[in-house]
Design a protein around this motif. Structure first.
Motif, mmCIF file in Angstrom:
data_model
loop_
_atom_site.group_PDB
_atom_site.id
_atom_site.type_symbol
_atom_site.label_atom_id
_atom_site.label_comp_id
_atom_site.label_asym_id
_atom_site.label_seq_id
_atom_site.Cartn_x
_atom_site.Cartn_y
_atom_site.Cartn_z
ATOM 1 N N ALA A 1 2.879 -16.605 -18.835
ATOM 2 C CA ALA A 1 3.600 -15.817 -17.842
ATOM 3 C C ALA A 1 3.093 -15.874 -16.531
ATOM 4 C CB ALA A 1 4.250 -14.326 -17.838
ATOM 5 N N PHE A 2 3.106 -15.486 -15.843
ATOM 6 C CA PHE A 2 2.881 -15.014 -13.811
ATOM 7 C C PHE A 2 2.346 -14.223 -13.963
ATOM 8 C CE2 PHE A 2 5.223 -19.409 -14.026
ATOM 9 C CZ PHE A 2 4.434 -20.658 -13.518
ATOM 10 N N ARG A 3 1.433 -13.437 -12.647
ATOM 11 C CA ARG A 3 1.697 -12.520 -12.019
ATOM 12 C C ARG A 3 1.431 -12.374 -10.782
ATOM 13 N NH1 ARG A 3 0.266 -8.724 -15.489
ATOM 14 N NH2 ARG A 3 -0.220 -7.156 -14.029
ATOM 15 N N TYR A 4 1.848 -11.904 -10.310
ATOM 16 C CA TYR A 4 2.376 -11.910 -7.851
ATOM 17 C C TYR A 4 1.665 -10.731 -7.540
ATOM 18 C CZ TYR A 4 6.190 -14.257 -10.504
ATOM 19 O OH TYR A 4 6.962 -15.695 -11.665
ATOM 20 N N ALA A 5 0.796 -11.204 -6.421
ATOM 21 C CA ALA A 5 0.068 -9.490 -6.409
ATOM 22 C C ALA A 5 0.817 -10.068 -4.592
ATOM 23 C CB ALA A 5 -1.309 -9.755 -6.026
ATOM 24 N N PRO A 6 0.588 -9.219 -3.490
ATOM 25 C CA PRO A 6 1.431 -9.794 -2.206
ATOM 26 C C PRO A 6 -0.236 -9.820 -1.413
ATOM 27 C CG PRO A 6 0.397 -7.465 -2.948
ATOM 28 C CD PRO A 6 0.095 -7.837 -4.257
ATOM 29 N N ARG A 7 -0.294 -10.959 -0.824
ATOM 30 C CA ARG A 7 -0.811 -11.908 -0.234
ATOM 31 C C ARG A 7 -1.689 -10.587 0.689
ATOM 32 N NH1 ARG A 7 -1.415 -14.287 4.672
ATOM 33 N NH2 ARG A 7 0.705 -13.987 5.128
ATOM 34 N N LEU A 8 -0.924 -9.543 1.416
ATOM 35 C CA LEU A 8 -1.706 -8.571 2.432
ATOM 36 C C LEU A 8 -1.694 -7.335 1.817
ATOM 37 C CD1 LEU A 8 0.250 -10.275 5.748
ATOM 38 C CD2 LEU A 8 -2.632 -10.928 5.100
ATOM 39 N N ALA B 1 -5.623 2.719 -3.831
ATOM 40 C CA ALA B 1 -5.824 2.471 -2.871
ATOM 41 C C ALA B 1 -5.120 1.008 -2.638
ATOM 42 C CB ALA B 1 -7.215 1.879 -1.664
ATOM 43 N N ASP B 2 -4.166 0.865 -0.754
ATOM 44 C CA ASP B 2 -3.284 -0.005 -0.876
ATOM 45 C C ASP B 2 -4.637 -1.560 -0.008
ATOM 46 O OD1 ASP B 2 -0.891 -1.438 0.373
ATOM 47 O OD2 ASP B 2 -1.286 -0.453 2.480
ATOM 48 N N VAL B 3 -5.076 -1.206 -1.766
ATOM 49 C CA VAL B 3 -5.737 -2.892 -1.364
ATOM 50 C C VAL B 3 -5.677 -4.150 -2.008
ATOM 51 C CG1 VAL B 3 -8.191 -4.157 -1.127
ATOM 52 C CG2 VAL B 3 -7.493 -1.753 -0.158
ATOM 53 N N PRO B 4 -4.737 -4.916 -2.324
ATOM 54 C CA PRO B 4 -4.270 -6.183 -2.895
ATOM 55 C C PRO B 4 -5.429 -6.002 -4.460
ATOM 56 C CG PRO B 4 -3.538 -6.606 -1.350
ATOM 57 C CD PRO B 4 -4.272 -5.794 -1.074
ATOM 58 N N ASP B 5 -5.525 -6.161 -5.208
ATOM 59 C CA ASP B 5 -6.523 -5.576 -6.349
ATOM 60 C C ASP B 5 -7.175 -7.554 -6.728
ATOM 61 O OD1 ASP B 5 -5.254 -6.126 -7.944
ATOM 62 O OD2 ASP B 5 -5.226 -4.499 -9.346
ATOM 63 N N GLY B 6 -6.249 -8.442 -6.734
ATOM 64 C CA GLY B 6 -5.862 -9.519 -7.238
ATOM 65 C C GLY B 6 -5.580 -9.697 -9.092
ATOM 66 N N HIS B 7 -4.974 -8.610 -9.338
ATOM 67 C CA HIS B 7 -5.051 -8.761 -10.891
ATOM 68 C C HIS B 7 -3.525 -9.144 -10.822
ATOM 69 C CE1 HIS B 7 -8.193 -7.148 -11.074
ATOM 70 N NE2 HIS B 7 -8.789 -7.751 -11.781
ATOM 71 N N GLY B 8 -2.905 -8.416 -9.535
ATOM 72 C CA GLY B 8 -1.074 -8.723 -9.817
ATOM 73 C C GLY B 8 0.001 -7.836 -10.954
ATOM 74 N N ALA B 9 1.388 -8.244 -10.643
ATOM 75 C CA ALA B 9 1.709 -7.143 -11.385
ATOM 76 C C ALA B 9 3.009 -8.457 -12.459
ATOM 77 C CB ALA B 9 2.659 -6.597 -10.918
ATOM 78 N N SER B 10 3.030 -8.130 -13.526
ATOM 79 C CA SER B 10 4.477 -9.022 -14.224
ATOM 80 C C SER B 10 5.618 -9.138 -13.304
ATOM 81 C CB SER B 10 4.481 -8.746 -15.593
ATOM 82 O OG SER B 10 5.186 -6.987 -15.450
ATOM 83 N N GLU C 1 7.378 -4.143 -1.625
ATOM 84 C CA GLU C 1 6.715 -3.104 -1.783
ATOM 85 C C GLU C 1 6.306 -2.285 -3.049
ATOM 86 O OE1 GLU C 1 6.183 -0.053 0.473
ATOM 87 O OE2 GLU C 1 6.756 -0.657 2.235
ATOM 88 N N ALA C 2 6.951 -2.422 -4.187
ATOM 89 C CA ALA C 2 7.109 -2.547 -5.436
ATOM 90 C C ALA C 2 5.352 -2.833 -6.091
ATOM 91 C CB ALA C 2 7.743 -3.047 -6.376
ATOM 92 N N LEU C 3 5.331 -4.165 -5.667
ATOM 93 C CA LEU C 3 3.600 -4.974 -5.599
ATOM 94 C C LEU C 3 3.078 -4.201 -4.699
ATOM 95 C CD1 LEU C 3 5.010 -8.527 -5.656
ATOM 96 C CD2 LEU C 3 4.071 -7.496 -7.251
ATOM 97 N N TRP C 4 3.144 -3.688 -3.843
ATOM 98 C CA TRP C 4 2.325 -2.293 -3.282
ATOM 99 C C TRP C 4 1.955 -1.381 -3.945
ATOM 100 C CZ3 TRP C 4 4.755 -4.545 2.086
ATOM 101 C CH2 TRP C 4 4.251 -5.037 2.535
ATOM 102 N N ASP C 5 3.258 -0.679 -4.491
ATOM 103 C CA ASP C 5 2.511 0.534 -5.670
ATOM 104 C C ASP C 5 2.151 0.295 -6.201
ATOM 105 O OD1 ASP C 5 4.029 2.034 -3.323
ATOM 106 O OD2 ASP C 5 5.991 1.771 -3.916
ATOM 107 N N LEU C 6 2.141 -0.233 -7.039
ATOM 108 C CA LEU C 6 1.570 -1.005 -8.409
ATOM 109 C C LEU C 6 0.361 -1.837 -8.557
ATOM 110 C CD1 LEU C 6 4.589 -3.485 -10.080
ATOM 111 C CD2 LEU C 6 3.450 -1.519 -11.170
ATOM 112 N N ASP C 7 -0.180 -2.449 -6.939
ATOM 113 C CA ASP C 7 -1.180 -2.492 -6.957
ATOM 114 C C ASP C 7 -1.608 -1.402 -6.652
ATOM 115 O OD1 ASP C 7 -2.670 -4.740 -7.448
ATOM 116 O OD2 ASP C 7 -2.724 -5.531 -5.226
ATOM 117 N N ALA C 8 -1.505 0.044 -6.041
ATOM 118 C CA ALA C 8 -1.783 1.104 -5.473
ATOM 119 C C ALA C 8 -2.691 1.633 -6.560
ATOM 120 C CB ALA C 8 -1.411 1.696 -4.803
ATOM 121 N N SER C 9 -0.885 1.689 -7.425
ATOM 122 C CA SER C 9 -1.443 1.982 -8.713
ATOM 123 C C SER C 9 -2.795 2.019 -9.784
ATOM 124 C CB SER C 9 -0.268 2.726 -9.464
ATOM 125 O OG SER C 9 0.018 1.829 -10.588
#
Length: 131
Positions: A76-83, A28-37, A16-24
């Protein structure tokens, strides 16, 4: 049972945190491919009193379950939801229906019978769009 349907509460919170960070980032509720640390995810879960290493362990588990993608960003790595949330929910619904073993129609009828007026309207729109 698939890894998605066996997700623990903490794994759900991290996703949920990953989705929220992506949406911010993309609005929108669409993975942007950049992800979060991992640090950004940890900060997003600040009220949960979790160690940073715990968040990193959960992110690693989500990567192994193919729910999250990991991409190197410098050291480091960045993480993004697959869906997206919607796609994940649809996948879980399909998994549940596949597990009904012959009672699929009854499960759908029961689901629709308990759906709210808003959910029924959304289902009608979706069915109309498919025609």
């Amino acid at each position: 049972m698939s890894p998605r349907s066996r997700m623990g509460e903490l794994e759900q919170a991290v996703l949920e945190a990953l989705w929220d960070l992506d949406a911010s980032r993309c609005g929108a509720d669409v993975p942007d491919g950049h992800g979060a640390s991992g640090r950004e995810v940890h900060e997003r879960l600040v009220g949960r009193d979790l160690a940073y290493t715990t968040v990193m362990t959960v992110l690693d588990r989500l990567v192994r379950k193919d729910l999250v993608v990991r991409q190197r960003d410098g050291r480091a790595f960045r993480y993004a939801p697959r869906l997206t949330r919607a796609a994940m929910t649809a996948e879980l619904m399909h998994e549940a229906l596949e597990g009904t073993r012959g009672d699929r129609e009854q499960a759908l009828v029961s689901f629709v019978g308990e759906a709210s007026a808003e959910d029924l309207a959304a289902l009608r729109r979706a069915l109309d769009d498919l025609r």
